[in-house]
Design a protein around this motif. Structure first.
Motif, PDB file in Angstrom:
ATOM      1  N   ASN A  96      22.841 -12.286  35.828  1.00  0.00           N
ATOM      2  CA  ASN A  96      22.909 -11.310  34.741  1.00  0.00           C
ATOM      3  C   ASN A  96      22.052 -11.809  33.591  1.00  0.00           C
ATOM      4  N   ASN A 100      16.803  -4.267  37.685  1.00  0.00           N
ATOM      5  CA  ASN A 100      18.199  -4.503  37.341  1.00  0.00           C
ATOM      6  C   ASN A 100      18.647  -3.745  36.102  1.00  0.00           C
ATOM      7  N   GLN A 136      23.374  -5.860  38.467  1.00  0.00           N
ATOM      8  CA  GLN A 136      23.133  -6.899  39.468  1.00  0.00           C
ATOM      9  C   GLN A 136      23.193  -6.286  40.855  1.00  0.00           C
TER      10      GLN A 136
END
Length: 579
Positions: A97, A281, A291
């Motif tokens: 992330n 993403n 993700q």
């Protein structure tokens, strides 16, 4: 590291200065008892410097370093420790992330299993706080005002080495910049490497212009040929070249070799990225917050694209573009392909591919590790994948039962043709028989090894969810109080894996029979599993034979007029017998 250090004598200092050496304060230079001034030439020593027995230093500047025995340092612009450092320990890596929601605090003995817990178990903040407190204590132990170089190292042609702890038998050959990091034993760092805020575990090879920032590089990992990575974790035997990684959790055997490939904001393991493969993403709304997870054994074909969030089942081959946020985790060994702008699933199609078999067989053969800190299960037939096989059969039967006459079915953003659904059911049922038989043939029933319930793949280790939850609960109750104790619990399960898997398979077989199986029924299941495995291998062998047939000899024997010469060229190049 030698501990019989002494100060230099006046005659040694004079001899050193005659050889072009100098120091800001010779009283802070310590050497071993057998030191000889000819070990140094044209070298500047600043601050506290300790020099081991048999170590040689040429044409370099060293500041605040302790250097082990039999190490050679030459033509290093500056090797210096400018301030107190933990040498990469404690660096926060924003894995998976990019907005830092899964930051992992790295340390030099970190395993893939502990990193997985730190990254994935954000629903247990108190547990993670306790684990991170143990890491903080280790950071204190690792901190020093003095950098270190171990025994039998070779460091030549490097420009800047700053705040580094370097283990034994390490080679640094022409690196541009190494800063705030640890190189564990037997690591190799090559020409033009730039690495900042990082740890490289035992036996790593980082070479040829690689750039790293805030990364953990696990045991026997290879990063080469200009690969760049930031905020990423790489675990055992991964091999990445040319391309780029940003905020990834690269479990064991993550492979990417192509310049045009980008791995970003995802989890991978036993993975291979085709040329031009890519993920995005974010959707230009909330930022880089999404993700993807590509479970064990997934492959991206050339040009494959995934828009996160997305999730694919184990051993899935991904072809084409996919932007509808699919979840195919229930369908292992599938093909996920783009068809008319949509995501089409071919359930179980990879079970008949020799490529999947080749991958499974090659991974243990390519294990180059010595320490083997990460725990890796290589078993083809295991409770984790077999559970998905059972779930896939149940889901496919459910879909077919809801509309027996349908030509296509839709499930979690993918569509499945009826013919492919039926084929998938046959393949999955055969794989379940093979899996149960294989697990029942190993291990033994034991009250201490309760394998019932859901299984997980914790970055390469197959383990029950119950065992992980019990471990984390024990941490919360302060029954597990150290990193070593936590790792021991993972290792204990790993050592008894066959017994746990046997127990799980026995329970599933009992459910299928409707009663506890007798010894004879277990023997029958083992025999049926072996037969199913043999039948599946006949199919994959036929797939291999097709790939090795003369139909694939197009472009071989380019200047030949004789079919025999074409065959000879093809067979010799492919390593096939001349038939």
């Amino acid at each position: 590291m030698s501990n019989n250090y002494r100060n230099l004598t006046a005659s040694e200092i004079a001899a050193l200065e005659r050889a072009g050496n100098r120091s800001t304060d010779w009283s802070k230079v310590e050497v071993c008892g057998s030191f000889s001034p000819d070990q140094l030439s044209h070298t500047t020593l600043e601050g506290t410097v300790r020099i081991g027995n048999g170590t040689t230093i040429r044409n370099s500047t060293i500041r605040n370093y302790a250097i082990g025995d039999s190490t050679h340092i030459e033509s290093v612009t500056r090797m210096e420790c400018r301030h107190r450092s933990a040498f990469g320990n404690g660096v926060l890596v924003a894995t998976m992330n990019e907005c830092e929601g899964r930051r992992v605090k790295i340390y030099d003995r970190m395993t893939a299993q502990t990193a997985y817990v730190l990254a994935l178990y954000r629903h247990r903040p108190d547990t993670l706080h306790r684990i991170e407190a143990w890491i903080d204590a280790l950071i204190g132990e690792r901190s020093s005002d003095i950098g270190e170089v171990g025994r039998d190292c070779t460091i030549v042609g490097a420009r800047f080495i700053r705040e580094m702890r370097i283990g034994d038998r390490v080679t640094v050959d022409g690196a541009s910049a190494l800063e705030n990091g640890t190189l564990c034993d037997d690591a190799y760092i090559g020409v033009d490497v730039k690495a900042y805020d990082f740890i490289a575990a035992e036996g790593t090879r980082i070479a040829n212009g690689v750039t790293l920032e805030r990364c953990f590089v696990g045991e026997s990992v290879i990063l080469d040929k200009g690969f760049s990575a930031g905020e990423s974790l790489f675990f055992a035997n991964s091999h990445c070249e040319n391309g780029e990684a940003a905020s990834i959790f690269a479990g064991p055997y993550t492979v990417s070799h192509h310049k045009s490939s980008l791995l970003i904001a995802g989890m991978f393991s036993f993975f291979n990225a085709g040329s031009g493969s890519n993920q995005s993403n974010h959707l230009f709304k909330s930022g880089a917050v999404h993700q993807s997870v590509h479970l064990r054994g997934c492959k991206f074909a050339s040009g494959a694209y995934i828009m996160s969030p997305a999730l694919e089942g184990a051993f899935t081959m991904i072809l084409g573009h996919h932007s509808y946020h699919h979840d195919t985790s229930e369908f292992p060994y599938s093909y996920l392909i783009e068809k008319e702008g949509r995501s089409m699933l071919m359930p179980g199609a990879n079970l008949v591919s020799y490529g999947a078999v080749r991958d499974i067989e090659k991974w243990p053969k390519r294990d180059k590790r010595r320490v083997k800190r990460d725990r890796i299960n290589f078993e083809e037939y295991n409770p984790y994948v077999c559970r998905s096989l059972v779930a896939a059969v149940n889901t496919l039967n459910m879909l077919a039962g809801e509309d027996p006459d349908a030509e296509t079915y839709t499930y979690k953003k993918v569509f499945i043709k009826a013919s492919l659904l039926n084929r998938g059911l046959k393949l999955y049922n055969k794989a379940i028989v093979a899996s149960l038989g294989a697990m029942l043939s190993k291990g033994a029933a034991s009250p201490a090894c309760d394998g019932r319930g859901r299984w997980l793949d914790i970055a390469g280790q197959y383990i029950t969810k119950r065992a992980v939850d019990e471990l984390l609960d024990a941490i919360d109750r302060a029954e597990v109080r150290t990193l070593e104790a936590m790792e021991s619990r993972f290792s204990d399960f790993f050592e008894r894996y066959d017994d746990y898997a046997h127990d799980w398979a026995l329970g599933i077989y009992a459910e299928l029979l409707g009663h506890e199986p007798s010894a004879e029924e277990v023997r029958e299941a083992v025999e049926a599993g072996a037969n199913a495995h043999t039948a599946m291998r006949r199919t994959t062998d036929a797939d291999r034979d097709r790939d090795c047939s003369m139909e694939m000899a197009v472009s071989y024997g380019l200047d030949s007029d004789s079919p025999n010469e074409v065959r000879a060229d093809y067979c010799n190049v492919r390593g096939l017998p001349l038939t």
